[in-house]
Design an enzyme around this catalytic site. Structure first.
Site, PDB file in Angstrom:
ATOM      1  N   ASN A 109       0.835  -1.207   0.000  1.00  0.00           N
ATOM      2  CA  ASN A 109       0.000   0.000   0.000  1.00  0.00           C
ATOM      3  C   ASN A 109       0.871   1.259   0.000  1.00  0.00           C
ATOM      4  O   ASN A 109       1.937   1.276   0.616  1.00  0.00           O
ATOM      5  CB  ASN A 109      -0.902   0.015   1.240  1.00  0.00           C
ATOM      6  CG  ASN A 109      -1.774  -1.215   1.325  1.00  0.00           C
ATOM      7  OD1 ASN A 109      -2.291  -1.697   0.329  1.00  0.00           O
ATOM      8  ND2 ASN A 109      -1.945  -1.738   2.523  1.00  0.00           N
ATOM      9  N   GLN A 116      -1.964   2.443   3.943  1.00  0.00           N
ATOM     10  CA  GLN A 116      -0.600   2.315   4.447  1.00  0.00           C
ATOM     11  C   GLN A 116      -0.575   2.856   5.875  1.00  0.00           C
ATOM     12  O   GLN A 116      -0.935   4.004   6.112  1.00  0.00           O
ATOM     13  CB  GLN A 116       0.381   3.086   3.571  1.00  0.00           C
ATOM     14  CG  GLN A 116       1.829   2.937   4.010  1.00  0.00           C
ATOM     15  CD  GLN A 116       2.789   3.692   3.105  1.00  0.00           C
ATOM     16  OE1 GLN A 116       2.401   4.526   2.300  1.00  0.00           O
ATOM     17  NE2 GLN A 116       4.066   3.395   3.250  1.00  0.00           N
ATOM     18  N   HIS A 122       6.721  -1.657   2.437  1.00  0.00           N
ATOM     19  CA  HIS A 122       6.748  -3.047   2.886  1.00  0.00           C
ATOM     20  C   HIS A 122       5.747  -3.864   2.076  1.00  0.00           C
ATOM     21  O   HIS A 122       4.788  -3.340   1.533  1.00  0.00           O
ATOM     22  CB  HIS A 122       6.491  -3.180   4.387  1.00  0.00           C
ATOM     23  CG  HIS A 122       5.192  -2.596   4.853  1.00  0.00           C
ATOM     24  ND1 HIS A 122       4.970  -1.227   4.961  1.00  0.00           N
ATOM     25  CD2 HIS A 122       4.034  -3.174   5.242  1.00  0.00           C
ATOM     26  CE1 HIS A 122       3.746  -1.006   5.408  1.00  0.00           C
ATOM     27  NE2 HIS A 122       3.153  -2.183   5.576  1.00  0.00           N
ATOM     28  N   PHE A 123       6.007  -5.150   2.001  1.00  0.00           N
ATOM     29  CA  PHE A 123       5.183  -6.086   1.247  1.00  0.00           C
ATOM     30  C   PHE A 123       4.664  -7.159   2.188  1.00  0.00           C
ATOM     31  O   PHE A 123       5.426  -7.734   2.947  1.00  0.00           O
ATOM     32  CB  PHE A 123       6.006  -6.746   0.131  1.00  0.00           C
ATOM     33  CG  PHE A 123       6.530  -5.756  -0.864  1.00  0.00           C
ATOM     34  CD1 PHE A 123       5.824  -5.478  -2.023  1.00  0.00           C
ATOM     35  CD2 PHE A 123       7.717  -5.081  -0.628  1.00  0.00           C
ATOM     36  CE1 PHE A 123       6.298  -4.551  -2.935  1.00  0.00           C
ATOM     37  CE2 PHE A 123       8.200  -4.145  -1.534  1.00  0.00           C
ATOM     38  CZ  PHE A 123       7.497  -3.881  -2.693  1.00  0.00           C
ATOM     39  N   HIS A 124       3.372  -7.406   2.119  1.00  0.00           N
ATOM     40  CA  HIS A 124       2.751  -8.483   2.883  1.00  0.00           C
ATOM     41  C   HIS A 124       2.689  -9.732   2.010  1.00  0.00           C
ATOM     42  O   HIS A 124       2.316  -9.641   0.840  1.00  0.00           O
ATOM     43  CB  HIS A 124       1.311  -8.118   3.266  1.00  0.00           C
ATOM     44  CG  HIS A 124       1.185  -6.948   4.179  1.00  0.00           C
ATOM     45  ND1 HIS A 124       0.956  -7.092   5.528  1.00  0.00           N
ATOM     46  CD2 HIS A 124       1.251  -5.614   3.937  1.00  0.00           C
ATOM     47  CE1 HIS A 124       0.861  -5.883   6.068  1.00  0.00           C
ATOM     48  NE2 HIS A 124       1.046  -4.976   5.124  1.00  0.00           N
TER      49      HIS A 124
END
Length: 167
Positions: A109, A116, A122-124
């Protein structure tokens, strides 16, 4: 190429920068997210490269919900150097492979309106074992083909582009 050493000299207030630099999650953040873990808690590291760090999310959406964070402090993805982006996605791929995920989401996001909550890219990696578990997405109605074509023309015009692509 930006080095990991340069990336580590980022904002001292960023929770993800603190994790990357080997510090614990701040007490106040843990109190807000998981009151039963009041105090300081380490991140549950899964992987680390020269450019990325991955750990289990707290609180998780599913078992194995992981976060991959670049070691370069950037708030939004378009601010992140390409080598960090490539490395983070390679780490996300390895996490999905190690967990033997059949269906999963990679979520990233940019901005508060886009959900966000931490001002660090960052990546989930979120397992999607069935329709009711994991990330639930409800897309709004889509624009018509004509609206999509008009928007594409607008993008080309902004870039002064001609031909088949605008990038």
């Amino acid at each position: 190429m930006t080095t990991a050493r340069q990336a580590k000299t980022s904002l001292s207030t960023c929770v993800f920068c603190k994790i990357v630099n080997g510090k614990f999650l701040p007490r106040v953040r843990i109190n807000l997210i998981l009151p039963h873990l009041a105090g300081e808690t380490p991140s549950f590291k899964l992987a680390e490269t020269e450019l990325s760090y991955a750990f289990l999310a707290l609180p998780p959406v599913t078992d194995g919900h992981a976060l991959v964070i670049p070691k370069y402090h950037a708030v939004k993805m378009h601010e992140l150097p390409d080598e960090y982006l490539a490395d983070a996605l390679a780490v996300a791929k390895r996490i999905a492979l190690v967990q033997r995920l059949e269906n999963y989401n990679i979520l990233q996001n940019n901005g508060r309106v886009a959900y966000q909550t931490v001002d660090h890219v960052h990546f989930h990696v979120i397992d999607k074992p069935d329709e009711n578990t994991g990330l639930v997405v409800n897309w709004p109605p889509q624009p018509s083909k004509e609206q999509v074509d008009a928007y594409r023309a607008e993008m080309f015009a902004r870039q002064g582009a001609t031909g088949k692509t605008c990038l």
